[in-house]
Design a protein around this motif. Structure first.
Motif, PDB file in Angstrom:
ATOM      1  N   ILE A  94       0.847  -1.196   0.000  1.00  0.00           N
ATOM      2  CA  ILE A  94       0.000   0.000   0.000  1.00  0.00           C
ATOM      3  C   ILE A  94       0.886   1.252   0.000  1.00  0.00           C
ATOM      4  O   ILE A  94       0.666   2.188  -0.767  1.00  0.00           O
ATOM      5  CB  ILE A  94      -0.927   0.000   1.243  1.00  0.00           C
ATOM      6  N   ALA A  95       1.917   1.234   0.851  1.00  0.00           N
ATOM      7  CA  ALA A  95       2.833   2.378   0.929  1.00  0.00           C
ATOM      8  C   ALA A  95       3.567   2.558  -0.401  1.00  0.00           C
ATOM      9  O   ALA A  95       3.709   3.680  -0.907  1.00  0.00           O
ATOM     10  CB  ALA A  95       3.835   2.164   2.058  1.00  0.00           C
ATOM     11  N   GLN A 144       1.255   4.015  -3.106  1.00  0.00           N
ATOM     12  CA  GLN A 144       1.028   5.449  -2.925  1.00  0.00           C
ATOM     13  C   GLN A 144       2.230   6.252  -3.392  1.00  0.00           C
ATOM     14  O   GLN A 144       2.098   7.312  -3.980  1.00  0.00           O
ATOM     15  CB  GLN A 144       0.770   5.761  -1.450  1.00  0.00           C
ATOM     16  N   VAL A 167       2.330   6.303  -7.254  1.00  0.00           N
ATOM     17  CA  VAL A 167       1.212   7.103  -7.775  1.00  0.00           C
ATOM     18  C   VAL A 167       1.529   8.590  -7.584  1.00  0.00           C
ATOM     19  O   VAL A 167       1.288   9.405  -8.469  1.00  0.00           O
ATOM     20  CB  VAL A 167      -0.114   6.722  -7.080  1.00  0.00           C
ATOM     21  N   VAL A 178      -5.064  -0.269  -4.608  1.00  0.00           N
ATOM     22  CA  VAL A 178      -4.614   1.127  -4.674  1.00  0.00           C
ATOM     23  C   VAL A 178      -4.220   1.480  -6.114  1.00  0.00           C
ATOM     24  O   VAL A 178      -4.593   2.542  -6.628  1.00  0.00           O
ATOM     25  CB  VAL A 178      -3.423   1.368  -3.714  1.00  0.00           C
ATOM     26  N   ALA A 231      -5.966   4.221  -8.759  1.00  0.00           N
ATOM     27  CA  ALA A 231      -5.210   5.325  -9.355  1.00  0.00           C
ATOM     28  C   ALA A 231      -5.062   5.160 -10.874  1.00  0.00           C
ATOM     29  O   ALA A 231      -4.451   5.992 -11.539  1.00  0.00           O
ATOM     30  CB  ALA A 231      -3.832   5.412  -8.707  1.00  0.00           C
TER      31      ALA A 231
END
Lengths: 283, 125
Positions: B52-53, B56, B59, B78, B82
Motif C-alpha cells: 500500500i505504501a 502510494q 502514484v 490502490v 489510481a
C-alpha cells in the motif's frame, strides 16, 4: 497475586502446568491468554456461564465530509489508509485501532466503528474461576483480547495466567504486572534457546521467576547448568512418561491420577516458598 | 508516458525485482523525455501494508505504467484506484523491460497474488 506461566518455546507444557496447578489451588482463577489456541478448557472443562464479544475500533470515512486531504493516510503507521488521486481507501484488517486518523482529520470525517475480533468466555469448574480469550480465525492481532483478560485479574485471589508461546507483544501484554513468572521448559536445546529469551523478557519487566522442567529425565543436564549459573530456582520436575502423555492426550488432568499429583504438589510447595521469600525480601 | 519498474539495483541494467511492496528500488522512466529517476522504496521498512505504501509512493510520482513480478491484493486495489496499468517483467533487465512494454510484448497483470507472496508466504505482521 498474578502468576504467569510462560516458556518461550511452544509445546513445552505451559497449559499442563497451569491447569494442574489451578486445580490444586483452592478457589483460584485460571485465565487462558493463549487466544490463538486457548486449549486449557479441554482439561478444566468448566461450565461456561458468560460469553462477551471483544471489539476493536475501526475508522469509517464519511465520504461527504472527506476533503481527500490525505492527512489520515500520512499519519497511519500501519498503512491501513491509502490516499491516491483524491481518493481515500481503507484497509480495516491492517488497523491497530490507535484512533490517530480520527484525531488528525481536519474535517472530522472519520467516525469510530466497532469490529468484533473474538470473545471472552467465563465459567467455573467447582470453585475455580475459568476465563479464556478466543481470537477469531483469520484475525492477525490478539492483543486487544489479552488486554481485556487482564482486567479480570484482582487482588482477592490468585490468578494463574496461561500465556501464549513466544516472547513478543502477546506475551508482554499477558505477563505485565505479574507477581511471579513460572517458566516451563523441556530439556532440549530448542527449549533452552527460547527459554533464555523468555528469561531476558521477565528480567526486563522485573518479574521474579522460577522454572519447571517438563519431560524431565537424563537429558536435564542440557538445561540445568543454565539455571545454576543464573541462580534461577527449579521449582519442580515432571517426568518424561508415556503415561503422562496418554492422560494428556485424552484431555484429562494429571493431578487426578495419583501417581502424578505429587509432582504438582511439590511445584506448588516450592512456589509458595519462593513467593514468601520474595514477599519477605521486599520489606 | 511514465513507466515505473521495480528494480534490484540502481541502474537500468539491473534485474526487475519480482516483489512489488518490498522491492529495493523504483526506476521511473519518462519515455517521452528519456528522463530516468531512481527512488528507494519507502514501503520496504513497513511492518505491514508495504504494498500500500509503495503504491502510494509511485502514484505520487505520476506513474501510469508499472512493471514488476507480482502484486498483492491491497497494493492492486490502490493501483487500480489510481488507474495504473500493471505489467509482468519477470526475468528481464529494467531497460529491456521498458523497451518490451513499448513494443507491446509484456503481459498485463490484472489479478493479485495472495498477501505476503513476495515474502514467500511468511508472516509479515
Amino acid at each position: 497475586m498474578k502468576i504467569s506461566v510462560l516458556s518461550g518455546k511452544g509445546g513445552t507444557g505451559k497449559t499442563t502446568v497451569a491447569v494442574n496447578l489451578a486445580a490444586l489451588l483452592d478457589g483460584c482463577r485460571y485465565i487462558d491468554c493463549d487466544v490463538e489456541e486457548p486449549n486449557g478448557f479441554i482439561f478444566l472443562k468448566p461450565r461456561i456461564e458468560r460469553s462477551v464479544e471483544v471489539e476493536v475500533m475501526v475508522p469509517r470515512i464519511e465520504g461527504e465530509k472527506c476533503s481527500a486531504c490525505g492527512k489520515c493516510a500520512q499519519f497511519c503507521y500501519f498503512n491501513a489508509i491509502a490516499h491516491v488521486k483524491g481518493r481515500v481507501i481503507l484497509f480495516p484488517e491492517l488497523c491497530h485501532g490507535c484512533e490517530g486518523c480520527v484525531l488528525v482529520c481536519p474535517q472530522k470525517a472519520i467516525q469510530k466503528d466497532k469490529r468484533v475480533i473474538g470473545k471472552i468466555e467465563a465459567g467455573y469448574r467447582d470453585n475455580i474461576e475459568c476465563i479464556r480469550g478466543v481470537l477469531n480465525i483469520g484475525e492477525p492481532v490478539g492483543v486487544p483480547i489479552i488486554q481485556e483478560l487482564a482486567r479480570f485479574v484482582g487482588d482477592e485471589k490468585i490468578s494463574i495466567l496461561d500465556c501464549p508461546p513466544g516472547s513478543s507483544c502477546s506475551v508482554v501484554n499477558s505477563i505485565e504486572d505479574s507477581g511471579f513468572a513460572l517458566l516451563v521448559t523441556e530439556p532440549t536445546l530448542f527449549g533452552l534457546h527460547d527459554l533464555k529469551i523468555a528469561v531476558q523478557l521477565v528480567e526486563k519487566l522485573n518479574i521474579p521467576c522460577g522454572v519447571v522442567i517438563n519431560r524431565s529425565g537424563v537429558q536435564d543436564i542440557i538445561v540445568e547448568e543454565y539455571w545454576r549459573e543464573r541462580g534461577i530456582p527449579v521449582l519442580g520436575k515432571i517426568p518424561f512418561s508415556r503415561d503422562a502423555a496418554r492422560i494428556y492426550s485424552r484431555g484429562e488432568m494429571l493431578v487426578d491420577k495419583g501417581r502424578f499429583r505429587r509432582y504438582f504438589e511439590e511445584i506448588l510447595d516450592n512456589l509458595k516458598g519462593v513467593l514468601s521469600y520474595e514477599a519477605g525480601s521486599s520489606y | 508516458m511514465k513507466v515505473c519498474v521495480t528494480s534490484t539495483g540502481r541502474d537500468v541494467g539491473s534485474k526487475v525485482d519480482e516483489r512489488f511492496g518490498r522491492c529495493q528500488y523504483f526506476i521511473i522512466v519518462d519515455t517521452d523525455s528519456g528522463e530516468e529517476k531512481v527512488l528507494e522504496n519507502q514501503g520496504i521498512g513497513s511492518s505491514g501494508g508495504a504494498g500500500i505504501a509503495a503504491a502510494q509512493q509511485i502514484v505520487g510520482e505520476g506513474v501510469e505504467y508499472l512493471i514488476t513480478g507480482h502484486v498483492g491484493p491491497n497494493a492492486m486495489q490502490v493501483l487500480n484506484a489510481a488507474g495504473v496499468n500493471v505489467y509482468r517483467g519477470t526475468g528481464l533487465r529494467v531497460g529491456d523491460a521498458v523497451e518490451s512494454l513499448k513494443a507491446g510484448q509484456l503481459e498485463q497483470i490484472t489479478g493479485a497474488v495472495p498477501p505476503h507472496y513476495g515474502m514467500r508466504y511468511g508472516r509479515g505482521v
